[in-house]
Design a protein around this motif. Structure first.
Motif, PDB file in Angstrom:
ATOM      1  N   THR A 169      -4.296   5.074  45.882  1.00  0.00           N
ATOM      2  CA  THR A 169      -3.902   6.202  45.046  1.00  0.00           C
ATOM      3  C   THR A 169      -3.251   5.506  43.693  1.00  0.00           C
ATOM      4  N   ASP A 170      -3.113   6.516  42.648  1.00  0.00           N
ATOM      5  CA  ASP A 170      -2.490   5.972  41.381  1.00  0.00           C
ATOM      6  C   ASP A 170      -1.298   5.219  41.605  1.00  0.00           C
ATOM      7  N   ALA A 171      -0.472   5.650  42.429  1.00  0.00           N
ATOM      8  CA  ALA A 171       0.707   5.267  42.696  1.00  0.00           C
ATOM      9  C   ALA A 171       0.672   3.633  43.110  1.00  0.00           C
ATOM     10  N   ASP A 172      -0.419   3.729  44.320  1.00  0.00           N
ATOM     11  CA  ASP A 172      -0.619   2.272  44.774  1.00  0.00           C
ATOM     12  C   ASP A 172      -0.958   1.446  43.506  1.00  0.00           C
ATOM     13  N   ILE A 173      -1.876   1.748  42.704  1.00  0.00           N
ATOM     14  CA  ILE A 173      -2.411   1.108  41.557  1.00  0.00           C
ATOM     15  C   ILE A 173      -1.125   0.646  40.724  1.00  0.00           C
ATOM     16  N   ASP A 174      -0.258   1.476  40.353  1.00  0.00           N
ATOM     17  CA  ASP A 174       0.813   1.468  39.594  1.00  0.00           C
ATOM     18  C   ASP A 174       1.734   0.461  40.093  1.00  0.00           C
ATOM     19  N   ALA A 175       1.886   0.414  41.616  1.00  0.00           N
ATOM     20  CA  ALA A 175       2.863  -0.628  42.249  1.00  0.00           C
ATOM     21  C   ALA A 175       2.248  -1.980  42.124  1.00  0.00           C
ATOM     22  N   ALA A 176       0.950  -2.013  42.521  1.00  0.00           N
ATOM     23  CA  ALA A 176       0.260  -3.409  42.978  1.00  0.00           C
ATOM     24  C   ALA A 176      -0.192  -4.344  41.775  1.00  0.00           C
ATOM     25  N   ILE A 177      -0.707  -3.334  40.479  1.00  0.00           N
ATOM     26  CA  ILE A 177      -1.409  -3.924  39.390  1.00  0.00           C
ATOM     27  C   ILE A 177      -0.180  -4.134  38.298  1.00  0.00           C
ATOM     28  N   THR A 178       0.379  -5.068  38.289  1.00  0.00           N
ATOM     29  CA  THR A 178       1.587  -5.544  37.176  1.00  0.00           C
ATOM     30  C   THR A 178       1.130  -6.285  36.362  1.00  0.00           C
ATOM     31  N   ASN A 179      -0.278  -6.718  36.301  1.00  0.00           N
ATOM     32  CA  ASN A 179      -0.697  -7.326  34.999  1.00  0.00           C
ATOM     33  C   ASN A 179      -0.551  -6.837  33.751  1.00  0.00           C
ATOM     34  N   ILE A 180      -0.195  -7.590  32.785  1.00  0.00           N
ATOM     35  CA  ILE A 180      -0.131  -6.911  31.572  1.00  0.00           C
ATOM     36  C   ILE A 180      -1.460  -7.379  30.707  1.00  0.00           C
ATOM     37  N   CYS A 181      -1.649  -6.283  30.129  1.00  0.00           N
ATOM     38  CA  CYS A 181      -3.072  -6.214  29.209  1.00  0.00           C
ATOM     39  C   CYS A 181      -2.502  -5.735  27.624  1.00  0.00           C
ATOM     40  N   ARG A 182      -2.469  -7.053  26.856  1.00  0.00           N
ATOM     41  CA  ARG A 182      -2.033  -6.627  25.576  1.00  0.00           C
ATOM     42  C   ARG A 182      -3.014  -5.452  24.567  1.00  0.00           C
ATOM     43  N   CYS A 183      -4.112  -5.497  25.016  1.00  0.00           N
ATOM     44  CA  CYS A 183      -5.179  -4.701  24.350  1.00  0.00           C
ATOM     45  C   CYS A 183      -5.152  -3.001  24.870  1.00  0.00           C
ATOM     46  N   GLY A 184      -4.346  -2.907  26.100  1.00  0.00           N
ATOM     47  CA  GLY A 184      -4.208  -1.810  26.665  1.00  0.00           C
ATOM     48  C   GLY A 184      -5.095  -1.035  27.474  1.00  0.00           C
ATOM     49  N   SER A 185      -5.928  -1.703  27.925  1.00  0.00           N
ATOM     50  CA  SER A 185      -7.302  -1.327  28.861  1.00  0.00           C
ATOM     51  C   SER A 185      -6.748  -0.514  30.077  1.00  0.00           C
ATOM     52  N   PHE A 186      -5.698  -0.248  30.290  1.00  0.00           N
ATOM     53  CA  PHE A 186      -5.120   0.316  31.742  1.00  0.00           C
ATOM     54  C   PHE A 186      -5.700   1.384  32.021  1.00  0.00           C
ATOM     55  N   ARG A 187      -5.957   2.606  31.405  1.00  0.00           N
ATOM     56  CA  ARG A 187      -6.756   3.565  31.441  1.00  0.00           C
ATOM     57  C   ARG A 187      -8.310   3.315  32.094  1.00  0.00           C
ATOM     58  N   GLU A 188      -8.938   2.439  31.431  1.00  0.00           N
ATOM     59  CA  GLU A 188     -10.192   2.017  31.870  1.00  0.00           C
ATOM     60  C   GLU A 188     -10.100   1.131  33.224  1.00  0.00           C
ATOM     61  N   ALA A 189      -8.912   0.453  33.176  1.00  0.00           N
ATOM     62  CA  ALA A 189      -9.055  -0.176  34.436  1.00  0.00           C
ATOM     63  C   ALA A 189      -8.566   0.442  35.776  1.00  0.00           C
ATOM     64  N   ARG A 190      -8.011   1.575  35.589  1.00  0.00           N
ATOM     65  CA  ARG A 190      -7.520   2.533  36.509  1.00  0.00           C
ATOM     66  C   ARG A 190      -9.064   3.229  37.144  1.00  0.00           C
ATOM     67  N   ALA A 191      -9.840   3.814  36.246  1.00  0.00           N
ATOM     68  CA  ALA A 191     -10.961   4.197  36.440  1.00  0.00           C
ATOM     69  C   ALA A 191     -12.046   3.301  37.311  1.00  0.00           C
ATOM     70  N   ALA A 192     -12.025   2.074  36.754  1.00  0.00           N
ATOM     71  CA  ALA A 192     -12.902   0.753  37.351  1.00  0.00           C
ATOM     72  C   ALA A 192     -12.149   0.704  38.955  1.00  0.00           C
ATOM     73  N   ILE A 193     -10.913   0.691  38.996  1.00  0.00           N
ATOM     74  CA  ILE A 193     -10.455   0.560  40.336  1.00  0.00           C
ATOM     75  C   ILE A 193     -10.921   1.654  41.379  1.00  0.00           C
ATOM     76  N   HIS A 194     -10.539   2.611  40.913  1.00  0.00           N
ATOM     77  CA  HIS A 194     -11.125   3.853  41.456  1.00  0.00           C
ATOM     78  C   HIS A 194     -12.716   3.835  41.751  1.00  0.00           C
ATOM     79  N   ALA A 195     -13.608   3.446  41.056  1.00  0.00           N
ATOM     80  CA  ALA A 195     -14.935   3.288  41.036  1.00  0.00           C
ATOM     81  C   ALA A 195     -15.318   2.261  42.296  1.00  0.00           C
ATOM     82  N   ALA A 196     -14.683   1.142  42.168  1.00  0.00           N
ATOM     83  CA  ALA A 196     -14.634   0.096  43.032  1.00  0.00           C
ATOM     84  C   ALA A 196     -14.229   0.548  44.544  1.00  0.00           C
ATOM     85  N   ALA A 197     -13.272   1.240  44.562  1.00  0.00           N
ATOM     86  CA  ALA A 197     -12.930   1.598  46.030  1.00  0.00           C
ATOM     87  C   ALA A 197     -14.006   2.592  46.520  1.00  0.00           C
TER      88      ALA A 197
END
Length: 149
Positions: A119-147
């Motif tokens: 879930t989005d909450a699972d992603i928020d809890a587990a993926i604490t990596n910092i992206c200085r470019c701010g690609s978190f929205r794209e990363a979340r979409a990619a995580i759901h696609a990979a799932a």
């Protein structure tokens, strides 16, 4: 000499036991996909998989990794076939500068092993990596696609 199992191969490295795994992998094994970001295990740029779990390589010693299976971004693909997370990362244009991406991808691989449909909450809890470019929205979409892959 320390014997490390990295990406399916044994590497004998000449390093002090308290050498951070990050530096052993980069300087002794030559795997530069493991990035130095903060040096205090906060940013996640140095994330590797150790026995399937996401671990910040700057926060563990090389000696503590002996006898364990280490996977870096260089060992994630199977031959010419990219891992489904790598494929999703490309399909969703996640990387911008790319510096943090190898660590984030490996953290996602560990998450999907634990929670195949996070879930989005699972992603928020587990993926604490910092992206200085701010690609978190794209990363979340990619995580759901990979799932879903």
């Amino acid at each position: 000499m320390l014997r490390l199992s990295v990406n399916g191969a044994i590497h004998e490295i000449d390093a002090e036991p308290d050498t951070p795994l990050l530096w052993a992998l980069r300087e002794q094994v030559g795997l530069t996909g493991v990035k130095y970001g903060c040096g205090i295990a906060q940013c996640g740029a140095c994330t590797v998989l150790i026995d399937g779990a996401a671990v910040r390589a700057c926060g563990i010693t090389a000696a503590d990794a002996v006898g364990k299976q280490i996977v870096t971004i260089e060992g994630l693909a199977e031959g010419d076939r990219l891992h489904k997370v790598q494929q999703a990362w490309i399909a969703h244009d996640v990387p911008q500068c790319g510096y943090c991406q190898s660590g984030m991808i490996l953290a996602v691989v560990a998450l999907l092993k634990e929670k195949p449909v996070p879930t989005d909450a699972d992603i928020d809890a587990a993926i604490t990596n910092i992206c200085r470019c701010g690609s978190f929205r794209e990363a979340r979409a990619a995580i759901h696609a990979a799932a879903r892959a």
